[in-house]
Design a protein around this motif. Structure first.
Motif, PDB file in Angstrom:
ATOM      1  N   THR A   1      28.132  43.912  33.602  1.00 31.52           N
ATOM      2  CA  THR A   1      28.231  42.484  33.280  1.00 31.52           C
ATOM      3  C   THR A   1      29.591  42.108  32.711  1.00 31.52           C
ATOM      4  O   THR A   1      29.875  40.924  32.522  1.00 31.52           O
ATOM      5  CB  THR A   1      27.146  42.095  32.266  1.00 31.52           C
ATOM      6  OG1 THR A   1      27.252  42.943  31.115  1.00 31.52           O
ATOM      7  CG2 THR A   1      25.761  42.241  32.891  1.00 31.52           C
ATOM      8  N   ARG A   2      30.446  43.113  32.407  1.00 30.03           N
ATOM      9  CA  ARG A   2      31.763  42.866  31.827  1.00 30.03           C
ATOM     10  C   ARG A   2      32.882  43.328  32.759  1.00 30.03           C
ATOM     11  O   ARG A   2      33.807  44.019  32.353  1.00 30.03           O
ATOM     12  CB  ARG A   2      31.880  43.554  30.465  1.00 30.03           C
ATOM     13  CG  ARG A   2      30.932  43.040  29.401  1.00 30.03           C
ATOM     14  CD  ARG A   2      31.198  41.559  29.079  1.00 30.03           C
ATOM     15  NE  ARG A   2      32.608  41.263  28.865  1.00 30.03           N
ATOM     16  CZ  ARG A   2      33.224  41.454  27.706  1.00 30.03           C
ATOM     17  NH1 ARG A   2      32.554  41.922  26.667  1.00 30.03           N
ATOM     18  NH2 ARG A   2      34.498  41.163  27.569  1.00 30.03           N
ATOM     19  N   ARG A   3      32.776  42.928  34.001  1.00 35.06           N
ATOM     20  CA  ARG A   3      33.812  43.329  34.957  1.00 35.06           C
ATOM     21  C   ARG A   3      35.183  42.807  34.566  1.00 35.06           C
ATOM     22  O   ARG A   3      36.198  43.424  34.860  1.00 35.06           O
ATOM     23  CB  ARG A   3      33.450  42.825  36.362  1.00 35.06           C
ATOM     24  CG  ARG A   3      32.270  43.544  36.996  1.00 35.06           C
ATOM     25  CD  ARG A   3      32.059  43.082  38.424  1.00 35.06           C
ATOM     26  NE  ARG A   3      30.943  43.761  39.054  1.00 35.06           N
ATOM     27  CZ  ARG A   3      30.569  43.569  40.319  1.00 35.06           C
ATOM     28  NH1 ARG A   3      31.237  42.698  41.064  1.00 35.06           N
ATOM     29  NH2 ARG A   3      29.535  44.222  40.822  1.00 35.06           N
ATOM     30  N   ASP A   4      35.214  41.624  33.927  1.00 39.73           N
ATOM     31  CA  ASP A   4      36.487  41.080  33.470  1.00 39.73           C
ATOM     32  C   ASP A   4      37.146  42.022  32.471  1.00 39.73           C
ATOM     33  O   ASP A   4      38.356  42.287  32.538  1.00 39.73           O
ATOM     34  CB  ASP A   4      36.273  39.705  32.841  1.00 39.73           C
ATOM     35  CG  ASP A   4      35.300  39.740  31.655  1.00 39.73           C
ATOM     36  OD1 ASP A   4      34.395  40.610  31.668  1.00 39.73           O
ATOM     37  OD2 ASP A   4      35.457  38.931  30.737  1.00 39.73           O
ATOM     38  N   LEU A   5      36.353  42.557  31.546  1.00 38.39           N
ATOM     39  CA  LEU A   5      36.873  43.493  30.564  1.00 38.39           C
ATOM     40  C   LEU A   5      37.317  44.795  31.237  1.00 38.39           C
ATOM     41  O   LEU A   5      38.349  45.367  30.885  1.00 38.39           O
ATOM     42  CB  LEU A   5      35.808  43.787  29.500  1.00 38.39           C
ATOM     43  CG  LEU A   5      36.189  44.806  28.429  1.00 38.39           C
ATOM     44  CD1 LEU A   5      37.436  44.361  27.672  1.00 38.39           C
ATOM     45  CD2 LEU A   5      35.026  45.013  27.461  1.00 38.39           C
ATOM     46  N   ARG A   6      36.560  45.247  32.202  1.00 41.93           N
ATOM     47  CA  ARG A   6      36.922  46.467  32.931  1.00 41.93           C
ATOM     48  C   ARG A   6      38.285  46.304  33.598  1.00 41.93           C
ATOM     49  O   ARG A   6      39.140  47.194  33.541  1.00 41.93           O
ATOM     50  CB  ARG A   6      35.848  46.781  33.971  1.00 41.93           C
ATOM     51  CG  ARG A   6      36.032  48.104  34.699  1.00 41.93           C
ATOM     52  CD  ARG A   6      34.974  48.278  35.766  1.00 41.93           C
ATOM     53  NE  ARG A   6      33.622  48.179  35.218  1.00 41.93           N
ATOM     54  CZ  ARG A   6      32.527  48.061  35.953  1.00 41.93           C
ATOM     55  NH1 ARG A   6      32.620  48.012  37.281  1.00 41.93           N
ATOM     56  NH2 ARG A   6      31.342  47.992  35.386  1.00 41.93           N
ATOM     57  N   HIS A   7      38.489  45.141  34.217  1.00 42.98           N
ATOM     58  CA  HIS A   7      39.767  44.877  34.884  1.00 42.98           C
ATOM     59  C   HIS A   7      40.905  44.822  33.878  1.00 42.98           C
ATOM     60  O   HIS A   7      41.979  45.406  34.096  1.00 42.98           O
ATOM     61  CB  HIS A   7      39.673  43.556  35.659  1.00 42.98           C
ATOM     62  CG  HIS A   7      40.986  43.067  36.174  1.00 42.98           C
ATOM     63  ND1 HIS A   7      41.623  43.645  37.255  1.00 42.98           N
ATOM     64  CD2 HIS A   7      41.802  42.060  35.750  1.00 42.98           C
ATOM     65  CE1 HIS A   7      42.771  43.021  37.469  1.00 42.98           C
ATOM     66  NE2 HIS A   7      42.896  42.058  36.584  1.00 42.98           N
ATOM     67  N   GLN A   8      40.692  44.107  32.770  1.00 37.70           N
ATOM     68  CA  GLN A   8      41.735  44.000  31.748  1.00 37.70           C
ATOM     69  C   GLN A   8      42.081  45.358  31.163  1.00 37.70           C
ATOM     70  O   GLN A   8      43.256  45.669  30.962  1.00 37.70           O
ATOM     71  CB  GLN A   8      41.282  43.051  30.639  1.00 37.70           C
ATOM     72  CG  GLN A   8      41.414  41.584  30.982  1.00 37.70           C
ATOM     73  CD  GLN A   8      42.865  41.166  31.156  1.00 37.70           C
ATOM     74  OE1 GLN A   8      43.735  41.533  30.358  1.00 37.70           O
ATOM     75  NE2 GLN A   8      43.139  40.413  32.204  1.00 37.70           N
ATOM     76  N   LEU A   9      41.070  46.176  30.896  1.00 37.56           N
ATOM     77  CA  LEU A   9      41.319  47.488  30.314  1.00 37.56           C
ATOM     78  C   LEU A   9      42.116  48.358  31.275  1.00 37.56           C
ATOM     79  O   LEU A   9      43.074  49.029  30.864  1.00 37.56           O
ATOM     80  CB  LEU A   9      39.997  48.166  29.949  1.00 37.56           C
ATOM     81  CG  LEU A   9      40.120  49.553  29.295  1.00 37.56           C
ATOM     82  CD1 LEU A   9      40.902  49.462  27.999  1.00 37.56           C
ATOM     83  CD2 LEU A   9      38.728  50.141  29.050  1.00 37.56           C
ATOM     84  N   ARG A  10      41.731  48.346  32.533  1.00 37.84           N
ATOM     85  CA  ARG A  10      42.462  49.148  33.525  1.00 37.84           C
ATOM     86  C   ARG A  10      43.920  48.689  33.615  1.00 37.84           C
ATOM     87  O   ARG A  10      44.847  49.508  33.602  1.00 37.84           O
ATOM     88  CB  ARG A  10      41.781  49.031  34.884  1.00 37.84           C
ATOM     89  CG  ARG A  10      42.496  49.822  35.985  1.00 37.84           C
ATOM     90  CD  ARG A  10      41.696  49.827  37.284  1.00 37.84           C
ATOM     91  NE  ARG A  10      41.563  48.491  37.846  1.00 37.84           N
ATOM     92  CZ  ARG A  10      40.425  47.804  37.898  1.00 37.84           C
ATOM     93  NH1 ARG A  10      39.300  48.323  37.410  1.00 37.84           N
ATOM     94  NH2 ARG A  10      40.394  46.612  38.446  1.00 37.84           N
TER      95      ARG A  10
END
Length: 266
Positions: A113-122
């Motif tokens: 549900t936090r794909r946005d966070l996953r992208h930012q972290l990467r």
């Protein structure tokens, strides 16, 4: 630091916005944190940036939180200081790993549900110099531990991550071969070669413009290049030449460039 403040990751070298961001990061602190509108636009013109284009870029930097409006000009946003200080450490104190130095592993499991966070972290870990071992597992030099912790806290991702330290990573293949999969060394090589070409083209008779352009073309490299041990890199790796070139030119140009700023900025 707030996430709205324009970071190095958001302004690629060579653009008008990037050059002004570099100018501001270098000189507003020595000038006491403020500069007149005319002074900033005048220094931009010394970089070959027309006044109208400079004002447009300044507006953009205000929007991103690097500058604040002040009486007769602009002030450095205090929220930008941690970012600039971190940049100082990376840009002017390049660190290179040696055999036996510790590595850090970051294991992060971000909810679907936090794909946005996953992208930012990467994206931000890559900018920090981390290599991707596998999905959700990153490796970086141990001396970047504090920056990795700060990044996780800043993004609100610390609760999804576990950090490990090791002096002896053991991939299935030789470590020198593994790093070619964890990092895009060819892309890093291209960045170094681009910097070296840019440095070779500087007009050293104009120290201010040359120095700002030197820093602007260099400042991303110390972030994205983790400074791997030489035995893990190709024999013709250009990173050593890049560091030597930057150090030599910086030492030659910095004092005269600052003197120009102090003499002309009002």
């Amino acid at each position: 630091m707030t996430s709205s403040v324009l970071d190095d990751i958001d302004a690629r070298p060579g653009s008008t916005t990037s050059l002004l961001r570099t100018l501001i990061g270098l000189y507003l602190r020595p000038l006491g944190g403020t500069i007149s509108s005319g002074g900033l636009v005048g220094l931009a013109e010394d970089l070959g940036i027309p006044a109208a284009r400079a004002r447009t870029a300044i507006t953009r930097l205000k929007k991103h939180g690097l500058l604040l409006a002040a009486s007769g000009g602009y002030a450095l946003n205090p929220a930008a200081l941690p970012m600039l200080e971190r940049g100082d450490r990376r840009i002017f104190a390049v660190r290179t790993m040696r055999a036996g130095d510790e590595w850090m592993l970051v294991s992060a499991t971000i909810p679907e549900t936090r794909r946005d966070l996953r992208h930012q972290l990467r994206r931000r870990l890559q900018f920090l110099g981390a290599g991707a071992v596998s999905a959700g597992l990153w490796i970086l030099p141990g001396h970047l531990e504090t920056e990795a912790e700060e990044l996780l806290d800043e993004l609100g991702a610390r609760g999804f991550a576990t950090l490990f330290s090791t002096a002896d990573p053991r991939p299935a293949q030789p470590l020198a071969q593994a790093v070619t999969a964890w990092w895009d060394l060819e892309a890093l090589r291209a960045e170094h070669e681009q910097f070296l070409a840019s440095a070779a083209g500087l007009d050293l008779s104009a120290p201010f413009a040359a120095y700002v352009r030197l820093i602007d073309s260099w400042r991303v490299l110390p972030y994205i290049d983790p400074g791997l041990p030489s035995e893990l890199l190709p024999a013709d790796w250009p990173g050593t030449r890049s560091v030597a070139t930057f150090t030599r030119l910086s030492e030659r140009l910095a004092a005269d460039a600052l003197a120009h700023v102090r003499a002309t900025a009002r």
